[in-house]
Write an enzyme that holds these catalytic residues in place. Structure first.
Site, short mmCIF file in Angstrom:
data_model
loop_
_atom_site.label_atom_id
_atom_site.label_comp_id
_atom_site.label_asym_id
_atom_site.label_seq_id
_atom_site.Cartn_x
_atom_site.Cartn_y
_atom_site.Cartn_z
N HIS A 1 -3.77 4.98 -2.22
CA HIS A 1 -4.60 5.66 -3.27
C HIS A 1 -4.22 5.95 -4.53
O HIS A 1 -3.03 6.04 -4.73
CB HIS A 1 -4.82 7.10 -2.64
CG HIS A 1 -5.41 7.17 -1.08
ND1 HIS A 1 -4.44 7.26 0.07
CD2 HIS A 1 -6.47 6.95 -0.55
CE1 HIS A 1 -5.25 7.00 1.13
NE2 HIS A 1 -6.33 6.83 0.71
N ASP B 1 1.30 3.72 -3.74
CA ASP B 1 0.46 4.39 -2.85
C ASP B 1 -0.93 3.64 -2.71
O ASP B 1 -1.35 3.36 -3.86
CB ASP B 1 0.30 5.95 -2.99
CG ASP B 1 -0.25 6.54 -1.79
OD1 ASP B 1 0.44 7.14 -1.15
OD2 ASP B 1 -1.35 6.73 -1.67
N HIS C 1 -1.63 13.36 -5.95
CA HIS C 1 -2.87 13.73 -6.53
C HIS C 1 -3.00 15.07 -7.06
O HIS C 1 -4.22 15.35 -7.43
CB HIS C 1 -3.78 13.52 -5.12
CG HIS C 1 -3.93 12.42 -4.23
ND1 HIS C 1 -4.50 11.42 -5.07
CD2 HIS C 1 -3.75 12.01 -3.23
CE1 HIS C 1 -4.51 10.21 -4.25
NE2 HIS C 1 -4.14 10.64 -3.12
N ASP D 1 0.76 3.81 2.86
CA ASP D 1 -0.61 3.68 3.59
C ASP D 1 -1.35 2.30 3.18
O ASP D 1 -2.72 2.39 3.54
CB ASP D 1 -1.25 4.92 3.00
CG ASP D 1 -1.03 5.46 1.79
OD1 ASP D 1 -0.48 4.87 0.88
OD2 ASP D 1 -1.76 6.44 1.29
#
Length: 310
Positions: A165, A163, A126, A246
């Site tokens: 996200h 991931d 990120h 996740d």
């Protein structure tokens, strides 16, 4: 020559020193869960080195690095954004994470092994060019991709991110890099709000695979199969993986409802592709995953499958 029976594991106890405030999901216990899950694995275990400042500058401007350094607290915590905190050991941990991925790239390209996994934290995907966010300080995998291209003179690399996200930071850091293909699957809508299919990079080399909440492993396999065919056509010399776990059904931060076997399937597909296009070379780095039992089980399946196909 490559030792085809060997797989490398890079980690360092300094990564436990990135201490988040109590109750924060990105906690040192995540790394301990990964270590327990891999305890019985026959891996070539190596200490992740500290990345030098010049390595970080491959992707981040000096002013941003100085900003992180200046914000480092002598004790307690300093907040960079609503999700991202610094403790006294955070910068060292982040430099170990960058150094671990870069050292793994060096080792794999030197023929010391075909596969490597980096169990370090904080995560990195990120972190944008000049902005810490989403628990991330530096774009570890993007930096390693640039090292592979610029230091090792590879023609092309692929970064694959599963991931839950969207890897907005990796996308930002590699947006203008024609030699790097970036593929990300992620739940949408979900933090950080980026990753629409129309976001394709400056050279059409970015592939986003948004997935609906609750869509499960079948939907994941349906989008990744053609995406991996596109990676095959790109013919990378090395595959880097942002391995977030996740998307698991038990994870508290998202709702894609994957199971351990879905991570195993995707790992196998990536390794099979690597065998076809780049001599099997895969370097995978830990990103997210916040339910500790699910994280441990998923990492174990990921690493086991990489070893099986080494």
């Amino acid at each position: 020559m490559t030792d085809i029976g060997r797989m490398l594991l890079f980690s360092h106890e300094d990564c436990l020193g990135h201490a988040e405030p109590p109750g924060h999901p990105e906690q040192a216990a995540r790394l301990m869960a990964v270590e327990r899950a891999l305890a019985g694995f026959d891996l070539d275990r190596r200490a992740a080195p500290l990345a030098g400042r010049d390595e970080v500058l491959r992707c981040h401007p000096a002013g941003y690095v100085a900003q992180v350094e200046a914000a480092l607290p002598a004790d307690g915590w300093a907040m960079l954004d609503g999700d991202t905190w610094l403790a006294p050991g955070s910068l060292t941990a982040a430099l170990r994470a960058v150094g671990g991925v870069c050292a793994a790239v060096d080792a794999v390209l030197a023929g010391e092994a075909k596969r490597a996994f980096i169990a370090c934290r904080p995560p990195g995907h990120h972190a944008e060019t000049a902005r810490a966010m989403g628990f991330c300080l530096f774009g570890s995998v993007a930096i390693a991709a640039k090292r592979a291209l610029d230091h090792h003179r590879l023609s092309r690399v692929a970064v694959l991110d599963f991931d839950v996200h969207h890897g907005n930071g990796t996308q930002d850091l590699l947006w203008d890099e024609s030699r790097a293909m970036f593929v990300s699957s992620h739940e949408m809508p979900l933090y950080p709000g980026t990753g629409a299919a129309r976001e394709t990079g400056a050279h059409g080399q970015v592939v986003n695979l948004p997935l609906r909440a609750g869509s499960g492993g079948a939907a994941m396999r349906a989008v990744w199969a053609p995406a991996l065919a596109r990676v095959r056509d790109f013919a990378p010399d090395l595959i880097l993986v942002s391995a977030g776990f996740d998307a698991h059904a038990d994870d508290p931060l998202a709702s894609l409802e994957w199971e351990v076997e879905d991570f195993r399937w995707l790992t196998a597909a990536i390794c099979d592709l690597a065998d076809q296009v780049c001599g099997g070379r895969v370097v995978s780095a830990l990103e997210g995953g916040y339910d500790l039992p699910a994280l441990g089980a998923s990492v174990a399946a990921h690493v086991d499958e990489m070893m099986r196909r080494a």
